[in-house]
Design a protein around this motif. Structure first.
Motif, mmCIF file in Angstrom:
data_model
loop_
_atom_site.group_PDB
_atom_site.id
_atom_site.type_symbol
_atom_site.label_atom_id
_atom_site.label_comp_id
_atom_site.label_asym_id
_atom_site.label_seq_id
_atom_site.Cartn_x
_atom_site.Cartn_y
_atom_site.Cartn_z
ATOM 1 N N THR A 78 -27.233 32.430 -11.665
ATOM 2 C CA THR A 78 -28.011 31.395 -10.907
ATOM 3 C C THR A 78 -29.296 32.139 -10.695
ATOM 4 O OG1 THR A 78 -26.804 31.491 -8.685
ATOM 5 C CG2 THR A 78 -26.251 29.512 -10.344
ATOM 6 N N TYR A 79 -29.350 33.516 -10.007
ATOM 7 C CA TYR A 79 -31.436 33.909 -10.094
ATOM 8 C C TYR A 79 -31.715 34.548 -10.872
ATOM 9 C CZ TYR A 79 -34.267 37.963 -8.357
ATOM 10 O OH TYR A 79 -34.522 38.733 -8.009
ATOM 11 N N SER B 61 -26.254 32.556 -6.352
ATOM 12 C CA SER B 61 -25.482 33.873 -5.631
ATOM 13 C C SER B 61 -24.722 34.634 -6.764
ATOM 14 C CB SER B 61 -23.889 33.262 -4.510
ATOM 15 O OG SER B 61 -23.767 31.736 -6.087
ATOM 16 N N ASN B 62 -25.433 35.001 -7.852
ATOM 17 C CA ASN B 62 -24.615 35.568 -8.969
ATOM 18 C C ASN B 62 -25.997 35.871 -10.114
ATOM 19 O OD1 ASN B 62 -24.843 33.574 -11.554
ATOM 20 N ND2 ASN B 62 -22.941 32.268 -9.518
ATOM 21 N N PRO B 63 -25.980 36.293 -11.363
ATOM 22 C CA PRO B 63 -27.131 37.001 -12.385
ATOM 23 C C PRO B 63 -27.233 35.419 -12.828
ATOM 24 C CG PRO B 63 -25.660 38.547 -11.946
ATOM 25 C CD PRO B 63 -24.477 37.735 -11.629
#
Length: 369
Positions: free
Chosen positions: A328-329, A324-326
């Motif tokens: 964790t991506y 859900s954010n850079p």
């Protein structure tokens, strides 16, 4: 000269502010409010679901891309496949029905539902989707296909919604809402031959209006049966993995597909969650995070399948935990580019893929509600 320009700009600004203020005041008048609202609704109804049916291409829409981990921007498992003026759903996870409604996908054009297996995050919205199809004028019982066990699942939803259907029929009348069209009809898809250690069986192809659908066995034990589905139409194809661990026989199922929609679980992130659960004394979450690692595929596993099957585009879905954010991506897809550096995308709710007939073109866009 500069002074005159300034004066003109001030006067123009004052005039514009007056116009905006007047327009805002107009919107407080009930008759104006009604007119604006009516124009909006009329335009909304006229637009309808044109992007999905304006041509006869094979199309794929991700209508739910999350696993059971809650994400405010994702429904749970659901993929829509469009062909020959109909759409077909693969799984109906919680929240997917809302997405279908926001995209104005009418229930009367729903051809059938195909369930990969019977985990709750793949079937939770089945009753809602069926009810909406009935209210929209679906011509008869909604066909629901799946492996052995699909009959009690469908029977359970029919029973759970029976009183709701009675209320609506009494209120609206059986002429508009015939009770016979309210219930779903289950059809079991059988795999050919006896079980094998490799779990490599497939079904006989199902023909629906020029669309060919084939079920393939995958390994999601202890959830069994678990199926992948392949859709072939006008020289194009998409394979949808359902939930599975790394499963080499899926290569044969997806061989030459234009698109492989494959589940993805970051085993690394799940292990970190498990470690945190153990550290904080959350024994239940510790156990669950340990268990799920045995029957899901890592993005790198899915990439190996896609490479061996020579698919044009790999699309990740059922993202667990959903990035859900850079940060964790980046962690979710760590190491993937060493295996498959191009021709993959991380699916979101609204990922829309168009496959023009008899070509190699793959067109990817993202729909908004």
């Amino acid at each position: 000269m500069k002074q005159n320009t300034r004066r003109w700009l001030v006067r123009a600004g004052v005039a514009l502010a007056g116009i905006i203020l007047a327009a805002g005041s107009m919107l407080l008048i009930p008759a104006v409010q009604d007119r604006v609202f009516t124009l909006f609704v009329t335009q909304h109804l006229r637009t309808g679901n044109t992007p999905f049916f304006k041509d006869d291409n094979l199309k794929v829409l991700l209508c739910g891309t999350s696993a059971p981990f809650a994400d405010p921007n994702r429904a749970q498992s659901c993929v829509a496949v469009f062909a020959n003026g109909k759409y077909y759903l693969v799984d109906t996870g919680p929240g997917s029905g809302r997405n279908l409604a926001l995209w104005q996908l009418r229930g009367r054009e729903l051809g059938a539902v195909f369930l990969t297996h019977f985990h709750s995050d793949h079937i939770g919205d089945l009753g809602e989707i069926n009810t909406n199809a009935w209210l929209d004028g679906h011509p008869g019982p909604l066909p629901v296909y799946g492996g052995p066990g699909v009959e009690p699942v469908v029977q359970g939803f029919n029973q759970a919604y029976a009183q709701d259907e009675d209320y609506r029929t009494v209120n609206t009348g059986s002429g508009l809402l015939p009770p016979a069209a309210a219930t779903m009809r289950a059809t079991t898809i059988s795999l050919a031959g006896p079980p094998t250690p490799r779990m490599n069986r497939r079904s006989a192809p199902l023909q629906l209006g020029g669309l060919t659908i084939t079920a393939f066995e995958v390994n999601h034990k202890p959830a069994a049966p678990a199926y992948a589905y392949r859709f072939d139409y006008r020289g194009r194809s998409v394979t949808i993995s359902g939930d599975t661990r790394y499963h080499p026989p899926l290569v044969a199922a997806a061989r030459g597909s234009d698109v492989l929609v494959h589940e993805a679980q970051s085993q690394h992130l799940v292990r970190l969650i498990q470690e945190s659960a153990a550290t904080t004394g959350n024994a239940r979450l510790d156990r669950i995070m340990g268990d799920i690692q045995a029957y899901h595929a890592d993005p790198i596993d899915a990439a190996r399948i896609a490479n061996a099957a020579q698919v044009r585009l790999l699309v990740f879905t059922h993202l667990n935990p959903p990035p859900s954010n850079p940060l964790t991506y980046s962690m979710f897809y760590r190491g993937l580019n060493r295996v498959r550096s191009t021709d993959w995308i991380s699916g979101v709710d609204g990922t829309f893929i168009t496959l023009p007939p008899d070509s190699k073109e793959v067109i990817v866009t993202t729909l908004k509600p």
